[in-house]
Design an enzyme around this catalytic site. Structure first.
Site, mmCIF file in Angstrom:
data_model
loop_
_atom_site.group_PDB
_atom_site.id
_atom_site.type_symbol
_atom_site.label_atom_id
_atom_site.label_comp_id
_atom_site.label_asym_id
_atom_site.label_seq_id
_atom_site.Cartn_x
_atom_site.Cartn_y
_atom_site.Cartn_z
ATOM 1 N N ASP A 50 0.398 -1.004 0.361
ATOM 2 C CA ASP A 50 -0.258 0.175 -0.364
ATOM 3 C C ASP A 50 0.968 1.647 -0.037
ATOM 4 O O ASP A 50 1.464 1.513 0.983
ATOM 5 C CB ASP A 50 -0.580 -0.360 1.295
ATOM 6 C CG ASP A 50 -1.914 1.132 1.023
ATOM 7 O OD1 ASP A 50 -2.344 1.612 0.489
ATOM 8 O OD2 ASP A 50 -2.345 1.132 2.366
ATOM 9 N N GLU A 51 1.384 1.791 -0.498
ATOM 10 C CA GLU A 51 1.657 2.627 -1.280
ATOM 11 C C GLU A 51 3.227 3.140 -0.501
ATOM 12 O O GLU A 51 3.441 3.576 0.265
ATOM 13 C CB GLU A 51 0.689 4.110 -0.948
ATOM 14 C CG GLU A 51 0.023 4.668 -1.329
ATOM 15 C CD GLU A 51 -0.271 6.214 -1.406
ATOM 16 O OE1 GLU A 51 0.122 6.709 -1.241
ATOM 17 O OE2 GLU A 51 -1.783 5.928 -1.384
#
Length: 124
Positions: A50-51
């Site tokens: 996630d990012e």
């Protein structure tokens, strides 16, 4: 102390150099590499990132990109990358989905992202 699988240190040599330090004493980029290493230690069939580039300096972003490519080439796990940094995602994606307000607004093959105008969709 748990034994770290050797392949983790092969992917992230900096973690071997820093193995005597506590996680909280590492830089942001090193902490991100440690988090990915921890996730990989259980040899998952699905890795969700996630990012991973958020707040990370460009040199470490490159290193993380190289690791993601190596993991993808191994072919023993699926990788779901949630990312706003277009260039990073475009370099790695086999397939892409663009979401807006929880809805999928476009999808396609990674190599078609430029032709499909994805950069314009994700511009902030």
């Amino acid at each position: 102390a748990k034994v770290v699988p050797p392949f983790i240190y092969e992917l992230f040599p900096v973690l071997k150099e820093m193995q005597q330090r506590r996680g909280g004493d590492l830089s942001g980029g090193q902490q991100q590499q440690l988090a990915i290493g921890r996730a990989l230690a259980s040899q998952p069939r699905l890795l969700i990132l996630d990012e991973p580039t958020e707040g990370i300096q460009p040199s470490v972003i490159k290193e993380i990109g190289v690791v993601i490519k190596k993991l993808a080439e191994r072919g023993d796990m699926a990788i779901l990358l949630v990312e706003q940094f277009y260039d990073f995602a475009a370099e790695l994606a086999d397939q892409y989905l663009v979401m807006s307000r929880g809805e999928i607004v476009q999808q396609g093959r990674g190599e078609a992202m430029a032709a499909d105008g994805v950069r314009g969709l994700v511009a902030i």
